[in-house]
Design a protein around this motif. Sequence first.
Motif, short mmCIF file in Angstrom:
data_model
loop_
_atom_site.label_atom_id
_atom_site.label_comp_id
_atom_site.label_asym_id
_atom_site.label_seq_id
_atom_site.Cartn_x
_atom_site.Cartn_y
_atom_site.Cartn_z
N TYR A 276 0.84 -1.20 0.00
CA TYR A 276 0.00 0.00 0.00
C TYR A 276 0.88 1.25 0.00
N PRO A 277 1.19 1.81 -1.17
CA PRO A 277 2.13 2.93 -1.24
C PRO A 277 1.56 4.26 -0.78
N ASP A 278 0.22 4.36 -0.66
CA ASP A 278 -0.39 5.63 -0.27
C ASP A 278 -0.55 5.78 1.24
N SER A 279 -0.09 4.82 1.98
CA SER A 279 -0.20 4.89 3.44
C SER A 279 0.69 6.00 4.00
N PRO A 280 0.20 6.77 4.96
CA PRO A 280 1.06 7.74 5.63
C PRO A 280 2.15 7.08 6.46
N ARG A 281 2.03 5.77 6.61
CA ARG A 281 3.01 5.03 7.42
C ARG A 281 4.06 4.34 6.57
N ALA A 282 4.09 4.59 5.26
CA ALA A 282 5.04 3.90 4.39
C ALA A 282 5.60 4.87 3.35
N THR A 283 6.87 4.69 3.03
CA THR A 283 7.52 5.46 1.98
C THR A 283 7.70 4.59 0.75
N ALA A 284 8.08 5.22 -0.37
CA ALA A 284 8.36 4.44 -1.58
C ALA A 284 9.48 3.46 -1.34
N GLU A 285 10.49 3.87 -0.58
CA GLU A 285 11.60 2.97 -0.28
C GLU A 285 11.14 1.78 0.54
N GLN A 286 10.25 2.01 1.49
CA GLN A 286 9.71 0.89 2.27
C GLN A 286 8.91 -0.07 1.40
N CYS A 287 8.17 0.47 0.46
CA CYS A 287 7.38 -0.39 -0.42
C CYS A 287 8.28 -1.28 -1.26
N ASN A 288 9.35 -0.71 -1.82
CA ASN A 288 10.32 -1.53 -2.55
C ASN A 288 10.93 -2.57 -1.64
N ALA A 289 11.29 -2.15 -0.42
CA ALA A 289 11.92 -3.06 0.53
C ALA A 289 10.97 -4.19 0.92
N ALA A 290 9.68 -3.87 1.02
CA ALA A 290 8.70 -4.91 1.35
C ALA A 290 8.62 -5.95 0.25
N GLN A 291 8.65 -5.52 -1.00
CA GLN A 291 8.64 -6.47 -2.11
C GLN A 291 9.89 -7.35 -2.08
N ILE A 292 11.04 -6.75 -1.83
CA ILE A 292 12.28 -7.51 -1.77
C ILE A 292 12.24 -8.51 -0.62
N ALA A 293 11.77 -8.05 0.54
CA ALA A 293 11.68 -8.95 1.69
C ALA A 293 10.77 -10.12 1.40
N ALA A 294 9.68 -9.87 0.69
CA ALA A 294 8.75 -10.94 0.34
C ALA A 294 9.41 -11.96 -0.57
N VAL A 295 10.13 -11.48 -1.58
CA VAL A 295 10.80 -12.41 -2.52
C VAL A 295 11.84 -13.24 -1.79
N CYS A 296 12.68 -12.59 -1.00
CA CYS A 296 13.74 -13.32 -0.29
C CYS A 296 13.14 -14.34 0.69
N ALA A 297 12.10 -13.93 1.42
CA ALA A 297 11.48 -14.86 2.38
C ALA A 297 10.86 -16.04 1.67
N ALA A 298 10.26 -15.80 0.50
CA ALA A 298 9.65 -16.90 -0.26
C ALA A 298 10.71 -17.89 -0.70
N ILE A 299 11.82 -17.39 -1.25
CA ILE A 299 12.87 -18.29 -1.70
C ILE A 299 13.49 -19.02 -0.51
N ASP A 300 13.73 -18.30 0.56
CA ASP A 300 14.33 -18.93 1.75
C ASP A 300 13.44 -20.04 2.28
N TYR A 301 12.12 -19.85 2.21
CA TYR A 301 11.21 -20.89 2.68
C TYR A 301 11.34 -22.13 1.82
N VAL A 302 11.41 -21.95 0.52
CA VAL A 302 11.55 -23.09 -0.39
C VAL A 302 12.85 -23.84 -0.12
N LEU A 303 13.90 -23.11 0.19
CA LEU A 303 15.21 -23.73 0.40
C LEU A 303 15.35 -24.36 1.78
N ARG A 304 14.43 -24.04 2.67
CA ARG A 304 14.57 -24.47 4.07
C ARG A 304 14.49 -25.98 4.20
#
Length: 304
Positions: A276-304
């Motif tokens: 949700y990029p329009d949240s007053p509680r999030a910046t564009a950088e946080q939104c990008n970081a959230a996507q990256i965190a999601a990808v990394c966590a997904a791959i890490d789960y598969v590799l676990r």
Amino acid sequence: MTSPAQYPIGTPGHPWGEAEVTAWRARQTRQRSYQADVLSVIEALRPRHDVVEYGRLDYQPDSYPLFAIKSRHWRSDRPSVLVTGGVHGYETSGVHGALQFVDRHASGYDGKVNWLVAPCVSPWAYERVHRWNPYAIDPNRSFRADSPAQESAALMALVAPLRDGVCLHIDLHETTDSDESEFRPALAARDGVTHVPGDIPDGFYLVGDSEDPQPEFQQAIIAAVAKVTHIAAADLDGEIIGSPVVAPGVINYPLRQLGLCAGITDARYKTTTEVYPDSPRATAEQCNAAQIAAVCAAIDYVLR
């Protein structure tokens, strides 16, 4: 209660024809550059990763080459991971999150998984900050045989040879305030139905597959993203965008039945992110970081 304003194109109760689509397209203006924002970044990644052109969109007078980035030394005995972004071109962090994942993290998975990233599936819509392609077609409802969307058909053709070997597909999206102010009213007008106003959830959430929800996988992603940005809460009906919340920050859709991008493979693990990029509680950088965190966590789960 104030009635929602009529959408400026079309006649209430009548689906759009060619004239209405043409009028809608004439309202769309280029607001940013696919070349500068996406293609130049992909070009800079070539020394480290393989880049493949998997199609071209010819929307006169514009032409858009479609690129994917992949790990080198692909091996059939490794699990394969698919990351897609920009299926809806206006959802900015999906595009930039995918590119930043490749730049900052993908090399760390070389030798562990095969990875393939299509960072901007819909470049015409990316430039115009819109959801649809020039024919008022939503690519993310068009991932099916004989797709009416060139964007969807090109991605499916790219993935087809790999489809059976993909164990994880994560599709990066956003839910924005403009969903309610523009895109849902436009959809209702296009289809000749009444727009029913809804709510926009404040925070990150996931859309799993109701046919194979994989709840532990979804929660592993939620836990990782919660360290970066806040997770959307259920509304008073226990729902997010009209669907029951099955776990914190998770709803499910029948992905393949709806023609959604996340349903194009037979991957055991699949999910769609929603930032949700329009949240007053999030910046564009946080939104990008959230996507990256999601990808990394997904791959890490598969590799676990």
